[in-house]
Design a protein around this motif. Structure first.
Motif, short mmCIF file in Angstrom:
data_model
loop_
_atom_site.label_atom_id
_atom_site.label_comp_id
_atom_site.label_asym_id
_atom_site.label_seq_id
_atom_site.Cartn_x
_atom_site.Cartn_y
_atom_site.Cartn_z
N TYR A 65 0.86 -1.18 0.00
CA TYR A 65 0.00 0.00 0.00
C TYR A 65 0.90 1.23 0.00
CZ TYR A 65 -3.11 3.72 1.54
OH TYR A 65 -3.80 4.89 1.62
N ILE A 66 0.65 2.14 -0.93
CA ILE A 66 1.37 3.41 -0.99
C ILE A 66 0.37 4.51 -0.70
CG2 ILE A 66 2.83 4.96 -2.35
CD1 ILE A 66 4.09 2.23 -1.88
N HIS A 67 0.62 5.27 0.36
CA HIS A 67 -0.31 6.34 0.74
C HIS A 67 -0.24 7.49 -0.26
CE1 HIS A 67 -3.02 8.35 3.42
NE2 HIS A 67 -2.21 9.38 3.56
N VAL A 72 4.44 7.48 2.36
CA VAL A 72 4.41 6.30 3.24
C VAL A 72 4.08 5.07 2.40
CG1 VAL A 72 3.31 5.19 5.23
CG2 VAL A 72 3.63 7.67 5.22
N GLY A 73 4.86 4.01 2.59
CA GLY A 73 4.61 2.77 1.87
C GLY A 73 4.71 1.59 2.82
N PHE A 195 7.71 1.99 5.23
CA PHE A 195 8.69 2.93 4.74
C PHE A 195 8.11 4.34 4.83
CE2 PHE A 195 9.46 -1.05 2.54
CZ PHE A 195 10.84 -1.22 2.67
N VAL A 196 8.85 5.24 5.46
CA VAL A 196 8.44 6.63 5.56
C VAL A 196 9.51 7.47 4.86
CG1 VAL A 196 7.90 8.56 7.09
CG2 VAL A 196 7.27 6.23 7.75
N LEU A 197 9.08 8.27 3.90
CA LEU A 197 10.01 9.06 3.11
C LEU A 197 10.92 9.92 3.99
CD1 LEU A 197 10.76 9.90 0.17
CD2 LEU A 197 9.19 11.83 0.46
N GLY A 198 12.23 9.77 3.77
CA GLY A 198 13.20 10.59 4.51
C GLY A 198 13.52 10.10 5.90
N GLU A 199 12.88 9.02 6.35
CA GLU A 199 13.11 8.52 7.70
C GLU A 199 14.56 8.08 7.88
OE1 GLU A 199 10.44 5.89 10.66
OE2 GLU A 199 11.11 4.84 8.86
N GLY A 200 15.21 8.55 8.93
CA GLY A 200 16.60 8.17 9.21
C GLY A 200 17.64 9.04 8.55
N ILE A 201 17.22 9.94 7.66
CA ILE A 201 18.17 10.84 7.00
C ILE A 201 18.33 12.09 7.85
CG2 ILE A 201 18.65 12.24 4.95
CD1 ILE A 201 16.97 10.26 3.33
N GLU A 202 19.57 12.43 8.14
CA GLU A 202 19.83 13.64 8.91
C GLU A 202 19.78 14.83 7.98
OE1 GLU A 202 23.22 15.54 11.89
OE2 GLU A 202 23.35 13.45 11.25
#
Length: 219
Positions: A65-67, A72-73, A195-202
């Motif tokens: 599922y892709i929001h 968000v996926g 999966f959340v876009l940009g999650e974990g990227i500083e």
């Protein structure tokens, strides 16, 4: 409200093979009337689901599922017993609904409470014990409060304990059991990843004026 004894819950479970919590809920809803509770479970499709829960489920599908907006996926693996059932529209609809549920519940990290590692439970317990509002309470009262809060917190982390987003009157676990009763096979939600876009990227937030000054050699 009629008192629901453990003996009565067990008797209903023996009659229907439904889960303990489902049996208790059925008895509460029907004021302790055993026969009405049996009928209630059958209408909900829960009476037969328990009998199928122990059968091996090694087929199934990986759903996604892709929001909206692509931020968000979700990927989720849901297993059933046969490839034939995996191709059925009602099974695939269940998988889609579960994927959407995961996308809508950012706090959910595990399929069920039993999957939560002991170290996570101990960490949550330590957090609760250390809260200021428990400071002056007797130890036995403090222990009960902490236990209640821990149980609530663990359910917040568990997918199967979430209210179903399309029908808040049932949980995801009940939704799965209803589908088990409908298709006649065991169904297990095995694993998922969000999966959340940009999650974990500083993200570096640079000052534009400083950047210009640096490029021009201004100190």
């Amino acid at each position: 409200m009629a008192e629901i004894s453990a003996k009565l819950v067990k008797e209903l479970r023996d009659k229907t093979s439904a889960g303990m919590m489902d049996c208790k809920k059925a008895l509460v809803e029907n004021e302790g009337d055993l026969e009405k509770a049996v009928e209630w479970l059958r209408k909900k499709g829960l009476a037969s689901a328990g009998k199928k829960g122990g059968r091996v489920a090694s087929e199934g599908i990986v759903g996604s599922y892709i929001h909206t907006g692509g931020r968000v996926g979700v990927l989720v693996e849901v297993n059933c017993e046969t490839d034939f059932v995996a191709r059925r529209e009602d099974f695939q609809a269940l998988v889609r609904n579960i994927a959407m549920q995961i996308a809508a519940c950012p706090n959910v990290e595990y399929v069920k409470v039993e999957d939560i590692p002991p170290e996570i439970i101990e960490r949550e317990k330590a957090i609760e014990i250390g809260k200021d509002d428990l400071g002056n309470k007797p130890e036995n009262i403090k222990e009960k409060i902490v236990q209640g809060r821990i149980e609530k917190r663990l359910k917040e982390l568990s997918l199967m304990d979430q209210p179903f987003i399309r029908d808040q009157n049932i949980s995801v676990e009940e939704l799965v059991k209803q589908t088990i009763a409908l298709i006649g096979e065991n169904i297990q939600v095995r694993r998922f990843v969000r999966f959340v876009l940009g999650e974990g990227i500083e993200k570096v937030e640079a000052n534009f004026a400083d950047e210009v000054a640096a490029q021009m050699g201004i100190q």
